[in-house]
Scaffold this motif. Structure first.
Motif, PDB file in Angstrom:
ATOM      1  N   ASP A   1      86.824 -42.957  -6.587  1.00 16.69           N
ATOM      2  CA  ASP A   1      87.782 -41.996  -7.134  1.00 16.69           C
ATOM      3  C   ASP A   1      89.178 -42.622  -7.067  1.00 16.69           C
ATOM      4  OD1 ASP A   1      89.291 -39.848  -7.935  1.00 16.69           O
ATOM      5  OD2 ASP A   1      88.655 -38.520  -6.327  1.00 16.69           O
TER       6      ASP A   1
ATOM      7  N   THR B   1      86.375 -44.644 -15.838  1.00 15.89           N
ATOM      8  CA  THR B   1      86.565 -43.341 -16.466  1.00 15.89           C
ATOM      9  C   THR B   1      88.038 -43.007 -16.232  1.00 15.89           C
ATOM     10  OG1 THR B   1      86.159 -41.947 -14.523  1.00 15.89           O
ATOM     11  CG2 THR B   1      84.201 -42.693 -15.769  1.00 15.89           C
TER      12      THR B   1
ATOM     13  N   THR C   1      87.938 -42.600 -12.288  1.00 15.53           N
ATOM     14  CA  THR C   1      87.118 -43.391 -11.361  1.00 15.53           C
ATOM     15  C   THR C   1      86.963 -44.832 -11.840  1.00 15.53           C
ATOM     16  OG1 THR C   1      85.039 -42.835 -12.467  1.00 15.53           O
ATOM     17  CG2 THR C   1      85.716 -41.390 -10.659  1.00 15.53           C
TER      18      THR C   1
ATOM     19  N   GLU D   1      83.835 -47.248 -11.901  1.00 17.05           N
ATOM     20  CA  GLU D   1      82.386 -47.125 -11.781  1.00 17.05           C
ATOM     21  C   GLU D   1      81.797 -48.438 -11.262  1.00 17.05           C
ATOM     22  OE1 GLU D   1      80.649 -44.281 -12.303  1.00 17.05           O
ATOM     23  OE2 GLU D   1      82.635 -43.398 -12.551  1.00 17.05           O
ATOM     24  N   PRO D   2      80.617 -48.374 -10.656  1.00 14.11           N
ATOM     25  CA  PRO D   2      79.997 -49.612 -10.204  1.00 14.11           C
ATOM     26  C   PRO D   2      79.625 -50.480 -11.412  1.00 14.11           C
ATOM     27  CG  PRO D   2      78.541 -47.729  -9.804  1.00 14.11           C
ATOM     28  CD  PRO D   2      79.829 -47.196 -10.343  1.00 14.11           C
TER      29      PRO D   2
ATOM     30  N   SER E   1      80.738 -44.454  -7.478  1.00 15.41           N
ATOM     31  CA  SER E   1      82.039 -44.666  -8.104  1.00 15.41           C
ATOM     32  C   SER E   1      83.170 -44.486  -7.087  1.00 15.41           C
ATOM     33  CB  SER E   1      82.218 -43.707  -9.277  1.00 15.41           C
ATOM     34  OG  SER E   1      82.170 -42.379  -8.815  1.00 15.41           O
TER      35      SER E   1
END
Length: 146
Positions: free
Chosen positions: A4, A108, A111, A113-114, A2
């Protein structure tokens, strides 16, 4: 892995600090000007060695407060530049989050995310990996039989 996206810092708080430094610098300039005025006016009160020593001290104070003003100005400029760069970084990260969200990439609160691998690619990767294992096994078998 991920990414940040959380950037700590407050550009507005930095700018407020920069304003405070400017006010402090203005105070140093006012002090420098007062010291110059006191030194000049002391000519009328003291014309002996004590007067010369007093004026020397006022001149030293004037130089020091001028140097203080220069230092405060440099720090204030650096703080304001940092505030601008911080604001740009926050805006860029918010734009990156928006682009990721619009592209369907999971997020999130802190983050990016992939993205999930599409189903058809997952099966291709698994079959490629299985083929790699078979090839390695065959190569190891050939090596051990020689």
């Amino acid at each position: 892995m991920s990414l940040d996206t959380q950037i700590a810092g407050d550009p507005q708080g930095c700018r407020e600090y920069g304003r405070w430094l400017r006010e402090l610098g203005e105070g140093a300039l006012d002090t420098r000007d007062l010291l110059a005025q006191v030194s000049t006016n002391s000519d009328f009160c003291w014309s002996d060695d004590v007067g010369d020593l007093f004026r020397d001290q006022m001149e030293a104070g004037k130089r020091d407060t001028g140097a203080l003003y220069d230092m405060i100005s440099r720090v204030g400029d650096a703080v304001n530049g940092f505030a601008d760069n911080l604001a740009t970084a926050i805006a860029s990260m918010n734009e990156a989050r928006l682009i990721a969200r619009n592209g369907g990439v999971p997020l999130t609160p802190t983050t990016i995310e992939p993205p999930a691998m599409p189903e058809h690619l997952t099966s291709m990767v698994v079959s490629d990996r299985i083929q790699d294992i078979i090839n390695q096994s065959a190569a190891a078998e050939i090596y051990h039989t020689q």
